[in-house]
Design a protein around this motif. Structure first.
Motif, PDB file in Angstrom:
ATOM      1  N   UNK A  50       0.816  -1.222   0.000  1.00 23.06           N
ATOM      2  CA  UNK A  50       0.000   0.000   0.000  1.00 23.06           C
ATOM      3  C   UNK A  50       0.846   1.266   0.000  1.00 23.06           C
ATOM      4  N   UNK A  51       2.139   1.145   0.297  1.00 19.79           N
ATOM      5  CA  UNK A  51       3.032   2.298   0.298  1.00 19.79           C
ATOM      6  C   UNK A  51       3.767   2.441  -1.028  1.00 19.79           C
ATOM      7  N   UNK A  52       3.519   1.508  -1.959  1.00 20.73           N
ATOM      8  CA  UNK A  52       4.147   1.563  -3.266  1.00 20.73           C
ATOM      9  C   UNK A  52       5.489   0.870  -3.348  1.00 20.73           C
ATOM     10  N   UNK A  53       5.921   0.224  -2.262  1.00 14.48           N
ATOM     11  CA  UNK A  53       7.202  -0.479  -2.241  1.00 14.48           C
ATOM     12  C   UNK A  53       7.021  -1.924  -2.691  1.00 14.48           C
ATOM     13  N   UNK A  54       7.988  -2.446  -3.475  1.00 19.60           N
ATOM     14  CA  UNK A  54       7.975  -3.851  -3.873  1.00 19.60           C
ATOM     15  C   UNK A  54       8.209  -4.723  -2.643  1.00 19.60           C
ATOM     16  N   UNK A  55       7.435  -5.779  -2.537  1.00 21.93           N
ATOM     17  CA  UNK A  55       7.531  -6.652  -1.373  1.00 21.93           C
ATOM     18  C   UNK A  55       7.210  -8.089  -1.784  1.00 21.93           C
ATOM     19  N   UNK A  56       7.895  -9.064  -1.178  1.00 16.48           N
ATOM     20  CA  UNK A  56       7.571 -10.466  -1.384  1.00 16.48           C
ATOM     21  C   UNK A  56       6.370 -10.801  -0.510  1.00 16.48           C
ATOM     22  N   UNK A  57       5.327 -11.340  -1.142  1.00 16.77           N
ATOM     23  CA  UNK A  57       4.069 -11.610  -0.450  1.00 16.77           C
ATOM     24  C   UNK A  57       3.711 -13.080  -0.616  1.00 16.77           C
ATOM     25  N   UNK A  58       3.215 -13.683   0.441  1.00 15.05           N
ATOM     26  CA  UNK A  58       2.679 -15.034   0.403  1.00 15.05           C
ATOM     27  C   UNK A  58       1.168 -14.925   0.586  1.00 15.05           C
ATOM     28  N   UNK A  59       0.400 -15.351  -0.435  1.00 10.52           N
ATOM     29  CA  UNK A  59      -1.057 -15.403  -0.323  1.00 10.52           C
ATOM     30  C   UNK A  59      -1.433 -16.820   0.076  1.00 10.52           C
ATOM     31  N   UNK A  60      -2.283 -16.950   1.078  1.00 11.87           N
ATOM     32  CA  UNK A  60      -2.651 -18.243   1.623  1.00 11.87           C
ATOM     33  C   UNK A  60      -4.172 -18.388   1.642  1.00 11.87           C
ATOM     34  N   UNK A  61      -4.645 -19.513   1.116  1.00 11.76           N
ATOM     35  CA  UNK A  61      -6.049 -19.885   1.270  1.00 11.76           C
ATOM     36  C   UNK A  61      -6.069 -21.050   2.233  1.00 11.76           C
ATOM     37  N   UNK A  62      -6.652 -20.852   3.379  1.00 14.07           N
ATOM     38  CA  UNK A  62      -6.637 -21.878   4.409  1.00 14.07           C
ATOM     39  C   UNK A  62      -7.718 -22.928   4.220  1.00 14.07           C
ATOM     40  N   UNK A  63      -7.595 -24.014   4.940  1.00 13.51           N
ATOM     41  CA  UNK A  63      -8.588 -25.087   4.916  1.00 13.51           C
ATOM     42  C   UNK A  63      -9.956 -24.565   5.319  1.00 13.51           C
ATOM     43  N   UNK A  64     -10.973 -25.106   4.699  1.00 12.93           N
ATOM     44  CA  UNK A  64     -12.343 -24.754   5.052  1.00 12.93           C
ATOM     45  C   UNK A  64     -12.905 -23.576   4.276  1.00 12.93           C
ATOM     46  N   UNK A  65     -12.069 -22.907   3.484  1.00  9.28           N
ATOM     47  CA  UNK A  65     -12.530 -21.798   2.646  1.00  9.28           C
ATOM     48  C   UNK A  65     -12.520 -22.250   1.194  1.00  9.28           C
ATOM     49  N   UNK A  66     -13.293 -21.588   0.371  1.00 14.07           N
ATOM     50  CA  UNK A  66     -13.423 -22.012  -1.016  1.00 14.07           C
ATOM     51  C   UNK A  66     -12.993 -20.914  -1.975  1.00 14.07           C
ATOM     52  N   UNK A  67     -12.542 -21.332  -3.129  1.00 18.18           N
ATOM     53  CA  UNK A  67     -12.271 -20.407  -4.234  1.00 18.18           C
ATOM     54  C   UNK A  67     -13.235 -20.706  -5.372  1.00 18.18           C
ATOM     55  N   UNK A  68     -14.460 -21.086  -5.010  1.00 20.62           N
ATOM     56  CA  UNK A  68     -15.470 -21.340  -6.041  1.00 20.62           C
ATOM     57  C   UNK A  68     -15.721 -20.056  -6.822  1.00 20.62           C
ATOM     58  N   UNK A  69     -16.030 -20.193  -8.110  1.00 15.47           N
ATOM     59  CA  UNK A  69     -16.265 -18.998  -8.933  1.00 15.47           C
ATOM     60  C   UNK A  69     -17.381 -18.099  -8.417  1.00 15.47           C
ATOM     61  N   UNK A  70     -18.334 -18.655  -7.686  1.00 13.48           N
ATOM     62  CA  UNK A  70     -19.462 -17.853  -7.216  1.00 13.48           C
ATOM     63  C   UNK A  70     -19.128 -17.006  -5.997  1.00 13.48           C
ATOM     64  N   UNK A  71     -17.933 -17.216  -5.404  1.00 13.45           N
ATOM     65  CA  UNK A  71     -17.545 -16.470  -4.210  1.00 13.45           C
ATOM     66  C   UNK A  71     -16.244 -15.724  -4.442  1.00 13.45           C
ATOM     67  N   UNK A  72     -16.083 -14.641  -3.726  1.00 14.55           N
ATOM     68  CA  UNK A  72     -14.829 -13.892  -3.770  1.00 14.55           C
ATOM     69  C   UNK A  72     -13.734 -14.764  -3.164  1.00 14.55           C
ATOM     70  N   UNK A  73     -12.578 -14.847  -3.826  1.00 13.25           N
ATOM     71  CA  UNK A  73     -11.504 -15.674  -3.267  1.00 13.25           C
ATOM     72  C   UNK A  73     -11.119 -15.235  -1.855  1.00 13.25           C
TER      73      UNK A  73
END
Length: 88
Positions: A50-73
């Motif tokens: 959010x400050x405009x600086x390059x950063x290494x980021x790990x995005x995690x989807x935990x157990x029990x949540x869905x990435x179904x097309x009908x829902x926001x990831x």
């Protein structure tokens, strides 16, 4: 197991995170591969914070949540620099 990958679909994704959502959804369609509640999925990318600086980021989807097309990831970003510094 039959591959559900479609090059024409994959070409429509403009980021590593979006592509990870696509591959996770493909795997999740085969109930022989996943248990009820799903599993963890992650992707490591470099992007601007959010400050405009390059950063290494790990995005995690935990157990029990869905990435179904009908829902926001559901994914929680985590700065890798902070993760690697823990515990102190």
């Amino acid at each position: 197991m039959q591959s559900r990958w479609q090059d024409s679909d994959a070409e429509g994704f403009d980021s590593a995170l979006a592509l990870r959502v696509y591959t996770s959804r493909l795997l999740g369609q085969d109930h022989a591969l996943v248990l009820h509640g799903g599993g963890n999925t992650s992707v490591k990318i470099r992007e601007r914070n959010i400050f405009g600086d390059e950063e290494d980021i790990l995005y995690i989807k935990g157990s029990g949540w869905t990435w179904r097309p009908s829902r926001r990831p559901v994914s929680r970003p985590c700065g890798l620099r902070g993760c690697c510094a823990w515990p102190p």
